[in-house]
Design an enzyme around this catalytic site. Structure first.
Site, PDB file in Angstrom:
ATOM      1  N   CYS A 152       0.858  -1.187   0.000  1.00  0.00           N
ATOM      2  CA  CYS A 152       0.000   0.000   0.000  1.00  0.00           C
ATOM      3  C   CYS A 152       0.897   1.240   0.000  1.00  0.00           C
ATOM      4  CB  CYS A 152      -0.923   0.004   1.217  1.00  0.00           C
ATOM      5  SG  CYS A 152      -1.941   1.493   1.335  1.00  0.00           S
ATOM      6  N   CYS A 195     -12.501  16.205  13.276  1.00  0.00           N
ATOM      7  CA  CYS A 195     -12.309  15.397  12.071  1.00  0.00           C
ATOM      8  C   CYS A 195     -13.608  15.281  11.292  1.00  0.00           C
ATOM      9  CB  CYS A 195     -11.785  14.014  12.445  1.00  0.00           C
ATOM     10  SG  CYS A 195     -12.903  13.069  13.513  1.00  0.00           S
TER      11      CYS A 195
END
EC number: 2.1.1.-
Length: 415
Positions: free
Chosen positions: A150, A373
């Site tokens: 990744c 967030c």
């Protein structure tokens, strides 16, 4: 049935939005101005389409850097040039605040991806023909896309995928096919910290097998649902001048750069405050840095996190940090409990801090710093503070979750 659509703009979730139909239609991986071929998505999603081809591409389209993009559900945006992507992400904050009737300056987007993600949750399960798959959930699906590399991960997570595959093989062999195994991996100074969830109770023979895997992959610690299986070295991270030993499965900001950026923005906005309350403090990313100049009272419902913070607070050179486990959703600090603080910092989970914001709005605290967030719940909580007499300064959006629609922000409120 194949449709041909013209995309108007990119929406709040990162999907291309077509407005030419009776109702808005959403097309993942499409950009504004593009002409695309799509087909309907199976299931109860009449407003969504699957992208088949881009007939007329936007000049802002770029080549994704990951071969799994578009199949793996981890990233929503790798196909958009940096400048328009940054403008769009800042625009998410501008539009949401405007919809809430909040007038304030929104600063340029601050990139805080840094070296990449230092924590990751992988999923493992056996698929068809009893073939093990370990990776991320597929886009709009519960299927698991096998991943061996990744590119958005911090190099400190090198070896995480190999370890996850090695742990998943013995665990998933004894689990129902329909139930995924979750493997949370965090990069620490002493190696990888791994917590597995979904396996159910482990017999002694399985614990032995997992311990062997942990040794082979040099894991700092392996736990199951927070219960210790094996620890070679304490999994620690640096926060300012303090070193924190993480509780199993502990929450951390996704990137080192993200944590450092948010902490610096908070510290700059506190000025010369000497008595500070840190609400939803976690293991102390703000408290431990702020304690270099101010006395801190830190609160969080996560008792192991509070214990880890209390231990790290003994670091020489820090001013006192009073650590208290407290559920601020059910028992927010009352105005009379807030009266001795020069400033309050709060950084709640995605659901925001509505109950605490109501009490802050009724308090006399001169400075409140909000970290969030989730811009939608931030806007709700900010509205409460503003209606209570606070003035909002400039809002700074922070891009810690690059390639996704998630954006962090920091804002200062004053009386």
């Amino acid at each position: 049935m194949v449709e041909r659509l013209i995309i108007d703009h990119v929406g709040h979730r990162g999907d291309g939005v077509c407005l030419d139909t009776r109702e808005a239609v959403y097309v993942p991986y499409a950009l504004g101005g593009e002409t695309v071929e799509v087909e309907h998505v199976a299931g109860n999603h009449p407003d969504r389409r699957k992208l088949l081809a881009v007939d007329v591409a936007s000049p802002e389209r770029i080549e994704p850097f990951c071969p799994h993009f578009g199949v793996c559900g981890g990233c929503a945006i790798q196909h958009w040039a940096a400048e328009p992507y940054h403008a769009w992400k800042r625009g998410l904050v501008v539009e949401t605040l405007a919809q809430a009737g909040i007038e304030c300056e929104v600063a340029p987007l601050v990139d805080a991806h840094g070296a990449g993600r230092r924590r990751v949750t992988l999923h493992g399960r056996f698929g068809t023909h009893d073939i093990l798959k370990v990776g991320f959930a597929a886009a709009s699906s519960h299927d698991v896309i096998p991943i061996h590399r990744c590119p958005i991960l911090d190099p400190a997570l090198d070896g995480a995928l190999d370890a996850a595959w090695a742990l998943a093989e013995p665990l998933t062999s004894r689990m129902p096919v329909t139930k995924p195994l979750d493997i949370q991996v965090t990069a620490t100074k002493n190696g990888l910290d791994v917590d597995v969830r979904g396996s159910g109770p482990l017999p002694t023979v399985m614990v032995t097998a997992l311990s062997r895997v942990a040794e082979q992959h040099r894991l700092a610690r392996l736990s199951r649902h927070g219960e210790l299986v094996l620890q070679r070295l304490p999994p620690t991270v640096q926060m300012g001048r303090a070193e924190v030993t993480l509780p199993p499965g502990s929450f951390l900001q996704a990137t080192v750069a993200g944590e450092e950026t948010l902490a610096a923005l908070v510290a700059m906005r506190l000025g010369k405050a000497k008595e500070v309350a840190d609400l939803f403090c976690g293991v102390g990313p703000f408290a431990l840095r702020l304690a270099e100049k101010a006395r801190i009272a830190a609160y969080d419902s996560d008792a192991p996190a509070i214990a880890a913070l209390a231990k790290a607070a003994r670091t020489p050179g820090l001013k006192p940090i009073r650590c208290e486990p407290r559920d601020l959703f059910r028992r927010p600090l009352m105005p009379q409990e807030l009266r001795d603080f020069d400033a309050v910092v709060f950084d709640p989970p995605r659901q925001g801090a509505q109950a605490q914001a109501i009490k802050l709005a009724a308090s006399k605290v001169p400075v409140v710093i909000a970290v969030s967030c989730n811009v939608a719940t931030f806007a709700r909580d900010a509205r409460l503070l503003i209606d209570g007499g606070y003035k909002i300064d400039k809002v700074v959006p922070v891009d810690q979750f690059r390639h996704t629609p998630h954006v962090e922000l920091v804002a200062r409120f004053t009386r």
